[in-house]
Each structure stands twice: as C-alpha cells, then as structure tokens.
Design an enzyme around this catalytic site. Sequence first.
Site, short mmCIF file in Angstrom:
data_model
loop_
_atom_site.label_atom_id
_atom_site.label_comp_id
_atom_site.label_asym_id
_atom_site.label_seq_id
_atom_site.Cartn_x
_atom_site.Cartn_y
_atom_site.Cartn_z
N HIS A 1 111.29 -5.65 -26.94
CA HIS A 1 111.52 -5.60 -28.02
C HIS A 1 112.25 -4.46 -28.58
CE1 HIS A 1 107.42 -4.01 -28.91
NE2 HIS A 1 107.84 -3.75 -29.85
N HIS B 1 111.47 -1.97 -30.91
CA HIS B 1 110.99 -0.74 -31.25
C HIS B 1 110.91 0.54 -30.31
CE1 HIS B 1 107.92 -2.89 -34.18
NE2 HIS B 1 108.99 -2.87 -34.76
N ASP C 1 108.98 2.31 -28.67
CA ASP C 1 108.20 2.38 -27.51
C ASP C 1 108.67 1.60 -26.31
OD1 ASP C 1 107.50 0.18 -29.15
OD2 ASP C 1 105.39 0.39 -28.77
N HIS D 1 104.66 -9.79 -33.10
CA HIS D 1 104.58 -8.52 -33.41
C HIS D 1 105.97 -8.03 -33.87
CE1 HIS D 1 104.10 -4.06 -32.96
NE2 HIS D 1 105.41 -4.01 -32.37
N ASN E 1 100.71 -1.65 -35.69
CA ASN E 1 101.71 -1.68 -36.48
C ASN E 1 102.37 -3.18 -36.79
OD1 ASN E 1 104.32 -1.35 -37.66
ND2 ASN E 1 105.45 -0.67 -35.80
#
Length: 250
Positions: free
Chosen positions: A101, A103, A105, A164, A195
Amino acid sequence: MRLLSTLAYALLFLSFAQAQPTQKPKLVVTPLNDRVLVHTTYGIYQNTAFPSNGLIINTSDGVVLVDTGWDTPEDTDNTRQLLRWVADNLHRPVRFCIVTHFHDDRVGGISEMRKAGIRVISTPLTARMSVKEGYPSPDPVLPADTTFTIGQVPIRCYFPGEGHTSDNMVVWLPSEQILHGGCFVKSVAAFGMGNVADANLTEWTNSVRRVINQFGTAKIVVPGHEEWGDTRALEHTLQLLAKQAAAQKR
C-alpha cells in the site's frame, strides 16, 4: 544549595535527553524457513522507534521483496541496508519488489530500489496514491487478484477490500502457507488499531473475513508491525475492530 544544584543538573540532563532524536535500530532479518525471511526495519511513530515487517523470498531465479524498508524521501538508509543484506547473504539479484500500500513503511524506499535498477510493482491505485504522497510511482501492473511464479515459487497478490487503506493488499505464498498481511493485519501484540488516518473502519471487518475465507489455512501470518504468528492475528484484528466500533458508539 547543593540540593538545588543537583536538581538543576537533573532537569538540564532530562531536557538534553528529550532533545536528542530517537535512534532507530538497524535492519533485522529473521528466517521463517529456508526460502522465506522477514525483513524488519524501524521508523519513528509517536516519538518511538517502531518495527515494520516485509518479506524476502529467495527463489532459484532470484529474490522477490515484499515492501521496501520504512523510509522517507529524504532518508532511504533502511532500504539501502536491506539491499546490501540481500547482496551479501543471498548472492542473487532482486528481481522486483511488491509494495502492498502507499504508506511510507511500504513504499518509502522506492527511489533506492530504482537507483539499484530494481523494478517496484503495485496495483494502479497504490501507484497513484504513492505519487500523491511524494514518492516515485511503482509500476501499476498488478490486478486485484493475481498469481505468478518466480523460480518455481507461486506468489499470489490479493486485494481483499478496503481496510487500513483503500489500496491495501496481502501476499500469499501457497507452497509455504505464509501470508504477508502487511498493515491490514494487526499483530497479536497490538493493543489498538494504530494509524487509522486513511482507514475504512466500516469495511475493514468484511475485508478481514474475506482474507480468512481465502487464506485461513496459513501456518504463518506476518503483520505489518510487531511480532508474527499464526491466524490468530486475523482474529485479533477482528477483535480490535469490534472494540474500535464499540468505542465510537459511546
């Protein structure tokens, strides 16, 4: 007078310590079996060094990575460490990296991958959202559900629905019975949802149930953060979502 001096020194030391930036641990690589390893890098979340997990899949035709190190556009040292570890220890080229995804990280090290000549692939939605976040675009070649084979190792990339994030996917290794859930799945060590700024809390539960239906035979489930284990992580994610929903109703 001496007491006041000691107190002043203690306060000065505390102030100095608080002013120092949080130090991130170095890369950790942990084998799950003789073919699949977890790469763990660290980012800063709520002023604390926090672990982020991805996969290293070592095949006869080269290495496949799942997610980059947890990096930023300004600092890609985690991914640099990851690529150096693969070169020094596996002595095989990295064929490509799947990002799950948008993000930091998951996609933070795309520029470092590109610098090394490594292709990074994702769904079209993840590619678009990565660009909006200021990262280079991965190649938007993955459909919502696809299986391909590298070095006789089948790899399935599956979008279960929003959770998420609106673009989160999981990666399934059927021959190993290993599921990389990414940040879509919460570790059993997690006390909360973390988050949720880009989360769809309403749909997440349905999406987890789809993953359970598809991959409920998994022997190992690797969440995006903290410790991994078995399918109890999926049930734990459902429990945390139920608690979150109950808290919002109060």
